[in-house]
Design a protein around this motif. Structure first.
Motif, PDB file in Angstrom:
ATOM      1  N   LEU A  86       0.829  -1.214   0.000  1.00  0.00           N
ATOM      2  CA  LEU A  86       0.000   0.000   0.000  1.00  0.00           C
ATOM      3  C   LEU A  86       0.856   1.254   0.000  1.00  0.00           C
ATOM      4  O   LEU A  86       0.654   2.171  -0.798  1.00  0.00           O
ATOM      5  CB  LEU A  86      -0.880   0.001   1.257  1.00  0.00           C
ATOM      6  N   LYS A  87       1.816   1.283   0.907  1.00  0.00           N
ATOM      7  CA  LYS A  87       2.657   2.480   1.037  1.00  0.00           C
ATOM      8  C   LYS A  87       3.459   2.737  -0.241  1.00  0.00           C
ATOM      9  O   LYS A  87       3.564   3.880  -0.699  1.00  0.00           O
ATOM     10  CB  LYS A  87       3.603   2.338   2.236  1.00  0.00           C
ATOM     11  N   SER A  88       4.031   1.676  -0.811  1.00  0.00           N
ATOM     12  CA  SER A  88       4.872   1.870  -2.003  1.00  0.00           C
ATOM     13  C   SER A  88       4.040   2.330  -3.195  1.00  0.00           C
ATOM     14  O   SER A  88       4.498   3.138  -4.003  1.00  0.00           O
ATOM     15  CB  SER A  88       5.639   0.590  -2.344  1.00  0.00           C
ATOM     16  N   ILE A  89       2.797   1.844  -3.301  1.00  0.00           N
ATOM     17  CA  ILE A  89       1.920   2.286  -4.393  1.00  0.00           C
ATOM     18  C   ILE A  89       1.440   3.710  -4.133  1.00  0.00           C
ATOM     19  O   ILE A  89       1.438   4.555  -5.040  1.00  0.00           O
ATOM     20  CB  ILE A  89       0.723   1.320  -4.550  1.00  0.00           C
ATOM     21  N   LEU A  90       1.053   3.988  -2.896  1.00  0.00           N
ATOM     22  CA  LEU A  90       0.524   5.322  -2.554  1.00  0.00           C
ATOM     23  C   LEU A  90       1.555   6.424  -2.765  1.00  0.00           C
ATOM     24  O   LEU A  90       1.199   7.558  -3.117  1.00  0.00           O
ATOM     25  CB  LEU A  90       0.039   5.339  -1.096  1.00  0.00           C
ATOM     26  N   GLN A  91       2.817   6.108  -2.540  1.00  0.00           N
ATOM     27  CA  GLN A  91       3.849   7.131  -2.707  1.00  0.00           C
ATOM     28  C   GLN A  91       3.981   7.597  -4.151  1.00  0.00           C
ATOM     29  O   GLN A  91       4.532   8.664  -4.423  1.00  0.00           O
ATOM     30  CB  GLN A  91       5.192   6.598  -2.190  1.00  0.00           C
ATOM     31  N   LYS A  92       3.469   6.780  -5.105  1.00  0.00           N
ATOM     32  CA  LYS A  92       3.560   7.148  -6.518  1.00  0.00           C
ATOM     33  C   LYS A  92       2.195   7.457  -7.144  1.00  0.00           C
ATOM     34  O   LYS A  92       2.134   8.051  -8.214  1.00  0.00           O
ATOM     35  CB  LYS A  92       4.210   5.999  -7.313  1.00  0.00           C
ATOM     36  N   CYS A  93       1.117   7.055  -6.474  1.00  0.00           N
ATOM     37  CA  CYS A  93      -0.199   7.108  -7.107  1.00  0.00           C
ATOM     38  C   CYS A  93      -0.772   8.527  -7.123  1.00  0.00           C
ATOM     39  O   CYS A  93      -0.972   9.149  -6.074  1.00  0.00           O
ATOM     40  CB  CYS A  93      -1.173   6.176  -6.393  1.00  0.00           C
ATOM     41  N   THR A  94      -1.060   9.022  -8.319  1.00  0.00           N
ATOM     42  CA  THR A  94      -1.703  10.334  -8.462  1.00  0.00           C
ATOM     43  C   THR A  94      -3.100  10.184  -9.073  1.00  0.00           C
ATOM     44  O   THR A  94      -3.719  11.174  -9.467  1.00  0.00           O
ATOM     45  CB  THR A  94      -0.855  11.250  -9.364  1.00  0.00           C
ATOM     46  N   TYR A  95      -3.587   8.968  -9.153  1.00  0.00           N
ATOM     47  CA  TYR A  95      -4.926   8.727  -9.698  1.00  0.00           C
ATOM     48  C   TYR A  95      -5.932   8.817  -8.549  1.00  0.00           C
ATOM     49  O   TYR A  95      -6.189   7.862  -7.827  1.00  0.00           O
ATOM     50  CB  TYR A  95      -4.974   7.362 -10.373  1.00  0.00           C
ATOM     51  N   LEU A  96      -6.489  10.000  -8.371  1.00  0.00           N
ATOM     52  CA  LEU A  96      -7.273  10.302  -7.181  1.00  0.00           C
ATOM     53  C   LEU A  96      -8.552   9.480  -7.014  1.00  0.00           C
ATOM     54  O   LEU A  96      -8.903   9.141  -5.879  1.00  0.00           O
ATOM     55  CB  LEU A  96      -7.596  11.802  -7.151  1.00  0.00           C
TER      56      LEU A  96
END
Length: 508
Positions: A404-414
């Motif tokens: 979750l953390k590793s994806i969230l740090q890059k995810c800009t798809y709100l």
């Protein structure tokens, strides 16, 4: 008493011994008889029959002992304590091929249960006798000896080294070249058991020329042989880049990939394991598998499999994606993410879900584009629930949280992040809100959607420590809107408006 009567007595005695030992051998095939035989002292009765003057009685006694020792470790220990092993080892060198097979069977049956029992077999000098048996003309004797050597070697590196030191490997490599399929299987299995413990042991197998002969059998029609061939190649490949490269250089790709559709489940699993062990080492080895069509083939394999059979395929995708942005994109383009999302939702076992969560984290951690590919598959809420569920194993919770953390740090798809605003605990919520604070200042359409979807209202409901990172993110988001909009969506604002209504004096 006449001479004829005397001879009749001996004949009766021989018939009785033959009948006894044959009956015991038959009874020992059925588990319900084992305890009764043990309580009747069957071991001490069989031992002298190993030295009988009649060869068939010797062989049948050895067969019965093997069946009993095979059943459980208590009976195997009784064979050791009964001082039976030295007699068997002696007989391996002296007796006929039928007895040799039976003797090797007993040694295997004793050795299989534990390292201690296997060591007892080694200590009585069995290795030299078994290795000599690999040179017998009869393939059945070679098979029995190879099987016993494999059962000794599988326990640990020390026992495996003892098998190597006895000179077994060159002879096992010769055995996989014999025409008999059963002998090929057992020899390949033994080479696999030797190779698995360390790079040094695997290297001795490679140095004996095993890879070339194993690789020639990958398309053999015999499923049980292919299981052992792929297992051996996996055990060699797993230890180091050099060993994995040697396996790849045998030009097994792309032919190996066809075996991912083999009707035999164990063949498929061992092939997927081999591919996993190769891809984990370097980007270059992963790229070679990708170029051969390996990623798409493994994704199809995951779709066609269930349970533990899926596991090496899932991990292979994670290893490939971990190496680089381009390799992770190869997994995405081949539609690996939707397949992993299916695994995450339908697999009941925590260890499989944990591996899937890890693989998704490796795919999504590179760039916003990678993270979006994972996020649109709707796996973020699932990862969050697996992390928060008390029934999840500790490993699953850790893997789900890291992913979750590793994806969230890059995810800009709100749109994919908004559901997390309502469910995430503070340590995850911080990362979610942080991504909104990055995107909203630069995207007017996203700002409007954030209001209409209820996201801005939710932000105002979050309780955070003044001066904390989370509070700074919230302030950054609020600064994207007019003050009255922020006030309107703040908790208690409707009460404030009603109070104003109460105190408002109408103009008459």
């Amino acid at each position: 008493m006449s001479q004829r009567q005397v001879l009749q007595v001996f004949e009766q005695y021989q018939r009785a011994r033959t009948s006894f030992v044959q009956t015991i051998a038959e009874l020992s095939t059925r588990p319900q008889n084992i305890e009764t035989l043990q309580n009747a002292g069957v071991m001490s009765l069989l031992r002298p029959l190993l030295l009988d003057v009649v060869p068939t009685i010797q062989q049948t006694a050895a067969l019965a002992l093997g069946r009993l020792a095979n059943y459980n470790d208590n009976l195997a220990e009784a064979v050791v304590k009964g001082d039976i092993l030295p007699q068997l080892v002696y007989s391996l060198a002296e007796q006929n091929r039928f007895y040799k097979k039976a003797a090797a069977f007993v040694l295997r049956a004793v050795a299989k249960h534990s390292p201690e029992l296997a060591q007892a077999v080694v200590d009585c000098g069995a290795l030299d006798a078994l290795v000599i048996s690999l040179e017998e003309f009869d393939p059945g004797v070679k098979e029995a000896a190879a099987w016993a050597l494999g059962y000794i070697a599988r326990h640990n590196g020390e026992l495996s080294q003892a098998v190597v030191d006895a000179g077994a490997i060159p002879l096992l490599v010769l055995c996989i070249q014999e025409p008999e399929v059963a002998l090929k299987r057992i020899a390949a299995s033994a080479l696999s058991d030797i190779s698995k413990h360390s790079p040094e042991l695997a290297q001795t197998v490679v140095d004996a020329g095993a890879i070339a002969h194993l690789s020639q059998m990958i398309l053999n029609p015999d499923a049980k042989l292919k299981r052992q061939v792929f297992s051996a190649l996996s055990q060699i490949s797993k230890h180091s880049v050099d060993l994995a490269e040697m396996v790849v250089e045998a030009e097994i790709f792309p032919a190996v990939l066809t075996c991912l559709k083999d009707p035999d489940e164990y063949v498929k699993k061992n092939v997927a394991t081999l591919i996993r062990e190769i891809t984990k080492h370097t980007p270059e080895l992963s790229q070679l598998i990708v170029n051969a069509g390996g990623v798409a083939a493994v994704i199809d394999y995951i779709g066609d499999s269930r349970g533990n059979v899926r596991l090496p395929g899932i991990m292979m995708l994670g290893y490939v994606a971990a190496h680089s942005e381009n390799l992770a994109m190869a997994v995405i383009v081949s539609k690996g993410v939707p397949q992993l999302a299916i695994c995450l939702s339908e697999e009941p076992e925590d260890h499989i879900k944990a591996a899937t969560a890890w693989a998704l984290g490796q795919i999504g951690r590179h760039t916003p584009e990678h993270a979006r590919a994972v996020a649109v598959a709707n796996v973020l809420p699932r990862l969050l629930s697996l992390y928060m569920e008390s029934e999840s194993s500790e490993d699953l919770q850790v893997k789900a949280k890291k992913a979750l953390k590793s994806i969230l740090q890059k995810c800009t798809y709100l749109p994919a992040l908004e559901p997390l605003l309502h469910e995430a605990p503070p340590n995850i919520l911080k990362h979610v809100v942080g991504q909104f604070s990055k995107v909203l200042p630069h995207d007017s359409k996203a700002r409007r959607l954030f209001v209409t979807s209820g996201g801005l209202r939710k932000i105002q409901e979050i309780k955070s420590e003044p001066g904390s990172v989370l509070q700074e993110y919230i302030n950054s988001i609020n600064n994207c809107y007019p003050e009255e909009i922020v006030r309107y969506y703040s908790p208690g604002y409707s009460d404030t408006l009603l109070e104003r209504v109460d105190h408002y004096q109408p103009v008459m």
